[in-house]
Design a protein around this motif. Structure first.
Motif, short mmCIF file in Angstrom:
data_model
loop_
_atom_site.label_atom_id
_atom_site.label_comp_id
_atom_site.label_asym_id
_atom_site.label_seq_id
_atom_site.Cartn_x
_atom_site.Cartn_y
_atom_site.Cartn_z
N ARG A 1 0.94 -1.03 -0.05
CA ARG A 1 0.06 0.05 -0.03
C ARG A 1 0.78 1.07 -0.05
N PRO A 2 1.84 1.41 0.95
CA PRO A 2 2.65 2.68 0.88
C PRO A 2 3.47 2.75 -0.53
N LYS A 3 3.84 1.67 -0.92
CA LYS A 3 4.48 1.82 -2.54
C LYS A 3 3.39 2.35 -3.52
N PHE A 4 2.24 1.93 -3.58
CA PHE A 4 1.30 2.39 -4.36
C PHE A 4 0.95 3.82 -4.06
N PHE A 5 0.67 4.19 -2.96
CA PHE A 5 0.37 5.57 -2.60
C PHE A 5 1.48 6.48 -3.16
N TYR A 6 2.81 5.99 -2.82
CA TYR A 6 3.79 6.91 -3.31
C TYR A 6 3.86 6.99 -5.05
N LEU A 7 3.30 5.75 -5.57
CA LEU A 7 3.37 5.80 -7.02
C LEU A 7 2.22 6.92 -7.71
N GLY A 8 1.16 6.86 -6.68
CA GLY A 8 0.17 7.76 -7.14
C GLY A 8 0.63 9.16 -6.86
N LEU A 9 1.31 9.44 -5.96
CA LEU A 9 1.81 10.86 -5.61
C LEU A 9 2.82 11.30 -6.63
N SER A 10 3.40 10.31 -7.26
CA SER A 10 4.34 10.68 -8.50
C SER A 10 3.75 11.25 -9.63
N PHE A 11 2.27 10.98 -9.96
CA PHE A 11 1.81 11.31 -10.89
C PHE A 11 1.06 12.96 -10.71
N LEU A 12 1.20 13.50 -9.43
CA LEU A 12 0.75 14.58 -9.08
C LEU A 12 0.92 15.68 -10.09
N GLY A 13 1.97 15.90 -10.36
CA GLY A 13 2.54 17.11 -11.42
C GLY A 13 1.76 16.86 -12.77
N MET A 14 1.66 15.76 -13.21
CA MET A 14 1.07 15.38 -14.44
C MET A 14 -0.65 15.68 -14.29
N PHE A 15 -1.16 15.08 -13.12
CA PHE A 15 -2.63 15.69 -12.75
C PHE A 15 -2.73 16.93 -12.92
N LEU A 16 -1.85 17.77 -12.17
CA LEU A 16 -2.16 19.27 -12.18
C LEU A 16 -2.00 19.67 -13.77
N LEU A 17 -1.11 19.20 -14.51
CA LEU A 17 -0.96 19.81 -16.01
C LEU A 17 -2.38 19.31 -16.72
N GLY A 18 -2.89 18.18 -16.31
CA GLY A 18 -4.14 17.98 -17.02
C GLY A 18 -5.34 18.73 -16.85
N LEU A 19 -5.32 19.30 -15.50
CA LEU A 19 -6.25 20.35 -14.84
C LEU A 19 -5.98 21.63 -15.57
N LEU A 20 -4.69 22.10 -15.82
CA LEU A 20 -4.68 23.51 -16.49
C LEU A 20 -4.93 23.34 -17.96
#
Length: 239
Positions: free
Chosen positions: A193-212
Motif C-alpha cells: 500500500r505505501p508503495k502504491f500510494f507513493y506511485l500515485g503521488l508521483s503523478f501529481l504534477g501530471m495531474f495538475l497539468l491535466g487540470l490546467l
C-alpha cells in the motif's frame, strides 16, 4: 517481498505506450463521453426530489449507471493489462467485461458506490458545520465533524489502496467470484500500500497539468497512469 522500483515501472510504461497514445486517448475519450452521457440521462430520467419515490428512483438510477461505468472500467483495465503483456487490443475491448462474468464487477461497483457516498456525506456534514461557524458563529459540532471526517479520510485512502488491484484481478481472472476477486486483490496489496500510494503521488504534477489543460491532458496522462499500474500489478502478482 518483491522489490518495486517506481521509476522502472514508469519506464516500462513509457516504452510500451510508444505509438499507442492516439488510440488510447480515443478510448479514454470514449469512456469519458459514455460516462457523461449516462449521468446526463440519469438526471433527466430521475431528477433528485424530496419525495420518497423520487429519492428511490434517483438512487436506483445512480446505482445502475455506476454499475455500467464500472463494467466499462473493467474492460479498460483489461486493455491495459493486455498492453503490459504485449498483447494486441481493440477499442471494442472496452465493452469486453459485459461478456466476461460482469456480475462480480457489478457487485464491486456497489461497494465503491457505498464507500464514495458515505465519505461524501461526511464531507458535506463537515462543510456545513464549518459554514455555520463562519457565517453564524455556531459550530458546536465542528470538532466532532472534523474528527469523524479525518478518520473517514484515513479509512477511505486505506480501502482505496487495498482495492486498487481488484479490476486488474478481474481482467486477469474473469472467472473468479466477487468474494475471490476481492480477496485476491486485497491480499496482493498487503505490504504494498505505501508503495502504491507513493506511485500515485508521483503523478501529481501530471495531474495538475491535466487540470490546467481543461482536462484535455488527461486523455494522455491516464493511459500512462493505467499502464504503470498494470506493471505494478504484474510485479506484485508475479505474472
Amino acid at each position: 517481498m518483491e522489490k518495486i522500483d517506481t521509476k522502472e515501472l514508469k519506464w516500462y510504461a513509457r516504452s510500451v505506450l510508444n505509438g499507442k497514445h492516439a488510440s488510447l486517448a480515443g478510448i479514454t475519450l470514449l469512456l469519458t463521453t459514455l460516462n457523461l452521457l449516462l449521468n446526463f440521462l440519469c438526471l433527466e430520467a430521475a431528477p433528485y426530489g424530496t419525495g420518497i419515490l423520487s429519492i428511490l428512483l434517483y438512487f436506483g438510477c445512480s446505482i445502475l449507471i455506476n454499475m455500467i461505468y464500472y463494467i466499462l472500467l473493467a474492460g479498460l483495465y483489461g486493455i491495459y493489462l493486455n498492453i503490459c503483456n504485449n498483447h494486441s487490443f481493440r477499442w471494442t475491448d472496452l465493452f469486453s467485461a459485459f461478456t466476461q462474468h460482469p456480475e462480480p464487477v457489478a457487485i464491486y461497483s456497489l461497494v465503491q458506490y457505498a464507500l464514495a457516498y458515505t465519505c461524501t456525506q461526511i464531507g458535506v456534514w463537515w462543510l456545513s458545520e464549518a459554514l455555520n461557524l463562519l457565517f453564524y458563529g455556531d459550530g458546536g459540532n465542528l470538532l466532532l465533524a472534523t474528527v469523524v471526517t479525518a478518520i473517514a479520510a484515513v479509512l477511505y485512502i486505506f480501502l482505496k489502496l487495498s482495492l486498487s488491484m481488484v479490476l486488474f484481478v478481474h481482467a486477469d481472472h474473469p472467472d473468479l467470484s466477487f468474494r475471490e476477486m476481492l480477496k485476491e486483490g486485497w491480499q496482493l496489496m498487503n505490504g504494498h500500500r505505501p508503495k502504491f500510494f507513493y506511485l500515485g503521488l508521483s503523478f501529481l504534477g501530471m495531474f495538475l497539468l491535466g487540470l490546467l489543460s481543461f482536462g484535455i491532458g488527461f486523455l494522455f496522462v491516464e493511459p500512462y497512469i493505467y499502464t504503470t499500474e498494470g506493471y505494478f500489478y504484474k510485479k506484485i502478482s508475479g505474472r
